[in-house]
Write a protein that holds these residues in place. Structure first.
Motif, PDB file in Angstrom:
ATOM      1  N   ALA A   7       5.561   1.245   4.681  1.00 45.42           N
ATOM      2  CA  ALA A   7       4.746   1.804   3.606  1.00 45.42           C
ATOM      3  C   ALA A   7       3.275   1.509   3.828  1.00 45.42           C
ATOM      4  N   ASP A   8       2.443   2.353   3.219  1.00 43.63           N
ATOM      5  CA  ASP A   8       1.006   2.107   3.211  1.00 43.63           C
ATOM      6  C   ASP A   8       0.622   1.589   1.837  1.00 43.63           C
ATOM      7  N   VAL A   9      -0.117   0.497   1.811  1.00 42.67           N
ATOM      8  CA  VAL A   9      -0.482  -0.125   0.534  1.00 42.67           C
ATOM      9  C   VAL A   9      -1.475   0.717  -0.258  1.00 42.67           C
ATOM     10  N   VAL A  10      -2.021   1.782   0.320  1.00 46.55           N
ATOM     11  CA  VAL A  10      -2.884   2.689  -0.441  1.00 46.55           C
ATOM     12  C   VAL A  10      -2.117   3.929  -0.900  1.00 46.55           C
ATOM     13  N   ASN A 102      -9.717   1.872   4.071  1.00 51.03           N
ATOM     14  CA  ASN A 102      -8.981   1.691   5.316  1.00 51.03           C
ATOM     15  C   ASN A 102      -8.019   0.514   5.127  1.00 51.03           C
ATOM     16  N   SER A 103      -6.733   0.746   5.345  1.00 48.57           N
ATOM     17  CA  SER A 103      -5.732  -0.275   5.009  1.00 48.57           C
ATOM     18  C   SER A 103      -5.337  -1.161   6.193  1.00 48.57           C
ATOM     19  N   VAL A 129      -2.043  -7.092  -3.159  1.00 47.66           N
ATOM     20  CA  VAL A 129      -2.859  -6.057  -2.504  1.00 47.66           C
ATOM     21  C   VAL A 129      -2.799  -4.760  -3.300  1.00 47.66           C
ATOM     22  N   MET A 130      -1.594  -4.340  -3.666  1.00 47.46           N
ATOM     23  CA  MET A 130      -1.462  -3.068  -4.389  1.00 47.46           C
ATOM     24  C   MET A 130      -1.984  -3.177  -5.813  1.00 47.46           C
TER      25      MET A 130
END
Length: 323
Positions: A7-10, A102-103, A129-130
């Protein structure tokens, strides 16, 4: 059982998927599940310095990238829908990212947390972070913000590690492994060789977990070779060579490793290296039609047509499909 979340945290669906997974695990009980976060990038073109999200929504390149987070929806449609669903999942009270961030460094922090303190610490960092990105509207590409995130998650060593290059190569390699494994969206849940794409309902996630790990346990070197081969089939020879580095160092005489490496060298126009490996393969197994064919093609591409002819003729005789 080990569950990976690619997964991407953004990606807001990753945060929603986390809440739904937590609910599924609470309802399921039984066998413990170790949850490990793995990196995925929905916006690999995000600039090093964050920009306001409003600017991102006017960028057609970012638009195309962010559709990976919600296939079939534009970013603006996704934001509207996801805000409603986030509220239903108890995420808030306010919701909404303010930055196109940018993650990469956030993924480094997650990888370093897992390396330092295991899955529990990593999950705490993922939560913080999220939360910073979606609830507090902070710029998580800013290392000062990530330092506060690490402290809040109980990872005081994180900021110092993040200040250098620690975790960089690990994240880049994991990105390649995810692509080779078939990960195409955020989030994607993985158990063994099975994938579940999207922030599915707790019931669907629970059923996915109940199916267990159907993939036989493979030696790490076999798994890595398969991943490298899969990347090559996806048209990424340089990524293939990255995954092959440890195998070439340890199993460099193995013909299976040599052949995948030779194909990757050929595909990336590193013809001298391809030739060296292919000559070894042909010398070891003169009847290997594919290796001989690729050797002939390699010589052709180097402008050495006369040397290529005997190999291509033999290939045509042994295996006409290659000719």
């Amino acid at each position: 059982m080990q569950l990976e979340i690619w997964a991407d945290v953004v990606c807001g669906w990753a945060y929603i998927g986390k809440r739904r997974l937590e609910k599924a695990l609470t309802e399921r009980g039984g066998e413990p599940v170790e949850v490990i976060w793995r990196p995925y990038r929905i916006d690999p073109t995000a600039p090093a310095a964050a920009v306001p999200l409003e600017e991102m929504l006017r960028d057609p390149i970012a638009d195309a990238s962010l559709r990976q987070c919600a296939p079939g929806l534009s970013p603006s449609e996704n934001l509207t829908r996801i805000s409603q669903i986030a509220a239903d999942e108890g995420l808030g009270p306010r919701w909404g990212a303010a930055w196109r961030a940018n993650s990469h460094d956030a993924h480094r922090l997650l990888a370093l947390a897992h390396e330092s303190g295991g899955a529990v610490l990593q999950d705490a960092v993922a939560e913080q972070v999220m939360k910073a990105h979606f609830i507090e509207a902070l710029d998580i590409s800013d290392r000062t913000v990530l330092a506060r995130v690490a402290e809040a998650a109980g990872f005081p060593a994180g900021p110092a590690l993040l200040a250098g290059s620690a975790g960089d190569s690990q994240v880049r390699e994991l990105m390649l492994i995810g692509r080779a494994s078939g990960v195409r969206t955020s989030p994607t849940f993985a158990v063994g060789g099975r994938l579940l794409a999207g922030a599915q309902s707790p019931e669907v996630i629970r059923e996915f977990l109940d199916a267990g790990d159907a993939e036989p346990t493979l030696p790490e070197e076999v798994r890595r070779l398969r991943q490298a081969d899969a990347l090559l089939d996806l048209g990424d020879p340089l990524g293939t060579l990255t995954l092959l580095e440890p195998l070439l160092a340890t199993y460099g005489d193995d013909p299976n490793v040599q052949l995948v490496a030779a194909r990757a060298y050929f595909a990336s126009a590193q013809l001298g290296r391809a030739e060296r490996l292919l000559r070894l393969l042909v010398d070891r197994a003169p009847g290997d039609a594919y290796a001989r064919h690729l050797l002939g093609r390699t010589l052709q591409r180097q402008g050495r047509g006369t040397e290529a002819v005997p190999h291509l003729r033999l290939t045509a005789a042994m295996a006409p499909d290659h000719g």
